[in-house]
Design a protein around this motif. Structure first.
Motif, PDB file in Angstrom:
ATOM      1  N   ASP A  71       0.647  -1.276   0.015  1.00  0.00           N
ATOM      2  CA  ASP A  71      -0.027   0.030   0.095  1.00  0.00           C
ATOM      3  C   ASP A  71       0.824   1.278  -0.049  1.00  0.00           C
ATOM      4  O   ASP A  71       0.420   2.381   0.258  1.00  0.00           O
ATOM      5  CB  ASP A  71      -0.967   0.155   1.144  1.00  0.00           C
ATOM      6  N   THR A  72       2.211   1.139  -0.197  1.00  0.00           N
ATOM      7  CA  THR A  72       3.137   2.080   0.012  1.00  0.00           C
ATOM      8  C   THR A  72       2.795   3.194   1.196  1.00  0.00           C
ATOM      9  O   THR A  72       2.872   4.332   0.976  1.00  0.00           O
ATOM     10  CB  THR A  72       3.007   3.117  -1.241  1.00  0.00           C
ATOM     11  N   VAL A  73       2.607   2.340   2.233  1.00  0.00           N
ATOM     12  CA  VAL A  73       2.404   3.066   3.553  1.00  0.00           C
ATOM     13  C   VAL A  73       3.798   3.160   4.635  1.00  0.00           C
ATOM     14  O   VAL A  73       4.462   1.841   4.445  1.00  0.00           O
ATOM     15  CB  VAL A  73       1.313   2.372   4.377  1.00  0.00           C
ATOM     16  N   SER A  74       4.193   4.391   4.987  1.00  0.00           N
ATOM     17  CA  SER A  74       5.006   4.416   5.917  1.00  0.00           C
ATOM     18  C   SER A  74       4.550   5.330   6.982  1.00  0.00           C
ATOM     19  O   SER A  74       4.576   6.348   6.948  1.00  0.00           O
ATOM     20  CB  SER A  74       6.403   4.645   5.161  1.00  0.00           C
ATOM     21  N   ARG A  75       4.488   4.614   8.095  1.00  0.00           N
ATOM     22  CA  ARG A  75       3.981   5.254   9.495  1.00  0.00           C
ATOM     23  C   ARG A  75       4.881   5.280  10.486  1.00  0.00           C
ATOM     24  O   ARG A  75       5.138   4.139  10.940  1.00  0.00           O
ATOM     25  CB  ARG A  75       2.714   5.005   9.758  1.00  0.00           C
ATOM     26  N   LEU A  76       5.344   6.620  11.014  1.00  0.00           N
ATOM     27  CA  LEU A  76       5.960   6.320  12.397  1.00  0.00           C
ATOM     28  C   LEU A  76       4.736   5.984  13.401  1.00  0.00           C
ATOM     29  O   LEU A  76       4.010   6.466  13.558  1.00  0.00           O
ATOM     30  CB  LEU A  76       6.622   7.690  12.647  1.00  0.00           C
ATOM     31  N   SER A  77       5.597   4.920  14.215  1.00  0.00           N
ATOM     32  CA  SER A  77       4.517   4.242  15.160  1.00  0.00           C
ATOM     33  C   SER A  77       5.200   4.138  16.476  1.00  0.00           C
ATOM     34  O   SER A  77       6.358   3.941  16.678  1.00  0.00           O
ATOM     35  CB  SER A  77       4.450   2.747  14.818  1.00  0.00           C
ATOM     36  N   ARG A  78       4.156   4.108  17.584  1.00  0.00           N
ATOM     37  CA  ARG A  78       4.613   4.104  18.973  1.00  0.00           C
ATOM     38  C   ARG A  78       4.019   2.893  19.665  1.00  0.00           C
ATOM     39  O   ARG A  78       2.661   2.602  19.477  1.00  0.00           O
ATOM     40  CB  ARG A  78       4.317   5.440  19.698  1.00  0.00           C
ATOM     41  N   VAL A  79       4.629   1.970  20.091  1.00  0.00           N
ATOM     42  CA  VAL A  79       4.070   0.845  20.976  1.00  0.00           C
ATOM     43  C   VAL A  79       3.039   1.177  22.018  1.00  0.00           C
ATOM     44  O   VAL A  79       3.688   1.926  22.957  1.00  0.00           O
ATOM     45  CB  VAL A  79       5.217  -0.342  21.455  1.00  0.00           C
ATOM     46  N   LYS A  80       2.040   0.709  22.005  1.00  0.00           N
ATOM     47  CA  LYS A  80       1.053   1.020  23.232  1.00  0.00           C
ATOM     48  C   LYS A  80       0.894  -0.201  23.908  1.00  0.00           C
ATOM     49  O   LYS A  80       0.711  -0.031  25.316  1.00  0.00           O
ATOM     50  CB  LYS A  80      -0.387   1.566  22.651  1.00  0.00           C
ATOM     51  N   TRP A  81       0.864  -1.311  23.444  1.00  0.00           N
ATOM     52  CA  TRP A  81       0.817  -2.656  24.294  1.00  0.00           C
ATOM     53  C   TRP A  81       1.547  -3.866  23.493  1.00  0.00           C
ATOM     54  O   TRP A  81       1.645  -3.843  22.241  1.00  0.00           O
ATOM     55  CB  TRP A  81      -0.788  -2.947  24.778  1.00  0.00           C
ATOM     56  N   ARG A  82       2.003  -4.806  24.419  1.00  0.00           N
ATOM     57  CA  ARG A  82       2.378  -5.864  23.847  1.00  0.00           C
ATOM     58  C   ARG A  82       1.873  -7.243  24.602  1.00  0.00           C
ATOM     59  O   ARG A  82       1.668  -7.239  25.720  1.00  0.00           O
ATOM     60  CB  ARG A  82       4.170  -5.910  24.015  1.00  0.00           C
ATOM     61  N   ARG A  83       1.247  -7.998  23.660  1.00  0.00           N
ATOM     62  CA  ARG A  83       0.705  -9.363  24.435  1.00  0.00           C
ATOM     63  C   ARG A  83       1.236 -10.561  23.546  1.00  0.00           C
ATOM     64  O   ARG A  83       0.653 -10.658  22.509  1.00  0.00           O
ATOM     65  CB  ARG A  83      -0.860  -9.371  24.228  1.00  0.00           C
ATOM     66  N   GLY A  84       2.123 -11.295  24.035  1.00  0.00           N
ATOM     67  CA  GLY A  84       2.770 -12.415  23.216  1.00  0.00           C
ATOM     68  C   GLY A  84       3.383 -11.927  21.805  1.00  0.00           C
ATOM     69  O   GLY A  84       4.019 -11.097  21.936  1.00  0.00           O
ATOM     70  N   GLN A  85       2.682 -12.560  20.941  1.00  0.00           N
ATOM     71  CA  GLN A  85       3.035 -11.995  19.672  1.00  0.00           C
ATOM     72  C   GLN A  85       2.430 -10.974  18.914  1.00  0.00           C
ATOM     73  O   GLN A  85       2.712 -10.453  17.785  1.00  0.00           O
ATOM     74  CB  GLN A  85       3.141 -13.451  18.643  1.00  0.00           C
ATOM     75  N   ARG A  86       1.420 -10.189  19.705  1.00  0.00           N
ATOM     76  CA  ARG A  86       0.824  -9.269  19.158  1.00  0.00           C
ATOM     77  C   ARG A  86       1.285  -7.846  19.897  1.00  0.00           C
ATOM     78  O   ARG A  86       1.695  -7.767  20.920  1.00  0.00           O
ATOM     79  CB  ARG A  86      -0.723  -9.534  19.521  1.00  0.00           C
ATOM     80  N   ILE A  87       1.373  -6.931  18.897  1.00  0.00           N
ATOM     81  CA  ILE A  87       1.789  -5.491  19.281  1.00  0.00           C
ATOM     82  C   ILE A  87       0.726  -4.527  18.787  1.00  0.00           C
ATOM     83  O   ILE A  87       0.541  -4.457  17.596  1.00  0.00           O
ATOM     84  CB  ILE A  87       3.066  -5.160  18.774  1.00  0.00           C
ATOM     85  N   GLY A  88       0.262  -3.770  19.718  1.00  0.00           N
ATOM     86  CA  GLY A  88      -0.636  -2.748  19.220  1.00  0.00           C
ATOM     87  C   GLY A  88       0.305  -1.466  19.244  1.00  0.00           C
ATOM     88  O   GLY A  88       0.914  -0.986  20.165  1.00  0.00           O
ATOM     89  N   VAL A  89      -0.092  -0.564  18.293  1.00  0.00           N
ATOM     90  CA  VAL A  89       0.685   0.678  18.111  1.00  0.00           C
ATOM     91  C   VAL A  89      -0.343   1.768  17.698  1.00  0.00           C
ATOM     92  O   VAL A  89      -1.494   1.616  17.209  1.00  0.00           O
ATOM     93  CB  VAL A  89       1.770   0.545  16.894  1.00  0.00           C
ATOM     94  N   GLU A  90       0.207   2.840  18.040  1.00  0.00           N
ATOM     95  CA  GLU A  90      -0.550   4.363  17.609  1.00  0.00           C
ATOM     96  C   GLU A  90       0.415   4.826  16.519  1.00  0.00           C
ATOM     97  O   GLU A  90       1.726   4.891  16.998  1.00  0.00           O
ATOM     98  CB  GLU A  90      -0.989   5.053  18.774  1.00  0.00           C
TER      99      GLU A  90
END
Length: 75
Positions: A54-73
């Motif tokens: 999608d030619t997406v490039s976004r600066l991201s900050r980790v909000k949470w980590r659960r095992g193999q999953r990472i939530g970012v804003e």
């Protein structure tokens, strides 16, 4: 909250001087995303999420980590 669209796309976590970690984008919205990685160890708290398809490039900050999953804003 913003609508999150369920997707399954290949992405990469890019940081430092050319370091990358492959990830799967599980869902994504205007404000953030949920990523799946083999291990969240070594994933920094801030990085650039790249989705080549999608030619997406976004600066991201980790909000949470659960095992193999990472939530970012997106910054």
């Amino acid at each position: 909250s913003m609508a999150r669209h369920r997707v399954l796309k290949g992405g990469s976590i890019s940081f430092g001087h050319g370091a990358t970690i492959d990830c799967q984008v599980r869902n994504i919205s205007e404000t953030g995303a949920c990523l799946e990685v083999e291990t969240s160890i070594g994933v920094p708290d801030q990085f650039t999420l790249v989705i080549r398809k999608d030619t997406v490039s976004r600066l991201s900050r980790v909000k949470w980590r659960r095992g193999q999953r990472i939530g970012v804003e997106f910054c």
